[in-house]
Design an enzyme around this catalytic site. Structure first.
Site, mmCIF file in Angstrom:
data_model
loop_
_atom_site.group_PDB
_atom_site.id
_atom_site.type_symbol
_atom_site.label_atom_id
_atom_site.label_comp_id
_atom_site.label_asym_id
_atom_site.label_seq_id
_atom_site.Cartn_x
_atom_site.Cartn_y
_atom_site.Cartn_z
ATOM 1 N N ASP A 36 -118.382 8.462 -47.948
ATOM 2 C CA ASP A 36 -117.965 7.373 -47.043
ATOM 3 C C ASP A 36 -119.073 6.863 -46.115
ATOM 4 O O ASP A 36 -118.844 6.642 -44.915
ATOM 5 C CB ASP A 36 -116.772 7.833 -46.194
ATOM 6 N N LYS B 63 -111.080 5.349 -51.979
ATOM 7 C CA LYS B 63 -110.035 6.337 -51.707
ATOM 8 C C LYS B 63 -109.303 5.996 -50.423
ATOM 9 O O LYS B 63 -109.820 5.258 -49.572
ATOM 10 C CB LYS B 63 -110.616 7.751 -51.616
ATOM 11 N N CYS C 68 -113.191 13.840 -43.252
ATOM 12 C CA CYS C 68 -113.378 13.810 -44.705
ATOM 13 C C CYS C 68 -114.291 14.927 -45.208
ATOM 14 O O CYS C 68 -114.038 15.524 -46.260
ATOM 15 C CB CYS C 68 -113.901 12.441 -45.132
#
Length: 295
Positions: free
Chosen positions: A118, A179, A212
């Site tokens: 990310d 995602k 994450c």
């Protein structure tokens, strides 16, 4: 930590809830037994996380373990059945095996995969030291290309948060996936890992450390993989969140390290055919950052 391959057998117990909610589970480890609960339908990964939350300070992460279920029909524990989901009250235990993990921390290109998590444009103004972790992340991906290491990249809700920043070159990445789940461990990622023979170690970096990155790392060790988090390529909006996440992850057996240590461990020898290129890469891109003082 890894578990032995479970066999196939039904669960045991009683008092199954009709739908969702939580299910009482007795968690046993060594001489201890603690009642707790997990969500209805919880599987292996959630059981491992619960064991870590209950007994994390007593579990030796240098050992391998097997999770077992008490089966009423046999009146004894059996290896956790394949695909087991908690749908009724049961008793499980974590059993250390006698085999020591002698390779803990070793990295070889043939058994390593890089996870880039990310690193997106919308995070740029919010994440502390974002410019630094972009620079180090790019260094890691260049090293991966030189050494032939597969790279898996995710982007959290790219429709709203944008794509991976332009400074990071994703050329040759095995997988680039959108995602909404915080963890990178998506079905497509699991399928990609299954296609790579002999994967043992995951090198993980990106944002955010306490969300994450943390959830990805915990899922990966729950699957028996060794996880290396690159501290100089991993950050959060809050340095407090980052610090406590790294401390927690280190206590669970995850290796917190640096990009230079990773790259030099992967070449391992001055005589490695790619040593000079890796050395030049390190020399050319070593940002002087205050990030590591916040570890």
């Amino acid at each position: 930590m890894a578990a032995a391959e479970p066999g196939a057998a039904p669960g045991s117990g009683s008092s199954a809830p009709a739908g969702g909610g939580s299910v009482p589970v007795l968690f046993c480890f060594s001489v201890f037994a603690r009642p707790s609960s997990v969500p209805h339908g919880a599987g292996y990964e959630l059981l491992i996380q619960k064991f870590l939350s209950l007994y994390g300070d007593q579990i030796d992460m240098h050992r391998k373990f097997v999770v077992q279920l008490f089966a009423e029909e046999w009146s004894q524990y059996i290896d956790l059945p394949k695909g087991f989901l908690v749908n009724e009250r049961c008793k499980v235990r974590l059993v250390p095996l006698q085999i020591q993990i002698t390779t803990l921390g070793n990295l070889t290109p043939s058994s390593t995969v890089f996870f880039c998590c990310d690193m997106q444009e919308r995070f740029r103004p919010a994440i502390k030291y974002f410019g630094d972790i972009i620079s180090v992340g790019q260094r890691l991906l260049q090293g991966a290309r030189l050494l032939g290491i597969p790279v898996i990249v995710t982007e959290q809700y790219p429709k709203g948060l944008g794509s991976t920043v332009q400074e990071i070159d994703l050329t040759g990445a095995k997988l680039v996936l959108p995602k909404t789940k915080f963890s990178m461990v998506l079905p497509e990622v699991e399928a990609a890992l299954a296609e790579i023979p002999g994967v043992r170690s995951i090198v993980l970096f990106g944002v955010e450390t306490h969300v994450c990155i943390q959830q990805t790392a915990l899922e990966l060790i729950g699957r028996g993989l060794e996880v290396h988090i690159v501290a100089d390529a991993t950050s959060s909006r809050s340095m407090m969140d980052r610090m406590f996440a790294l401390e927690r992850l280190a206590r669970t057996g995850i290796i917190v390290t640096t990009s230079e240590a990773i790259l030099l461990q992967l070449v391992a020898d001055k005589e490695h055919p790619k040593f000079k290129e890796i050395q030049n890469l390190i020399k050319a891109s070593a940002p002087e950052s205050g990030l590591l003082s916040k570890v």
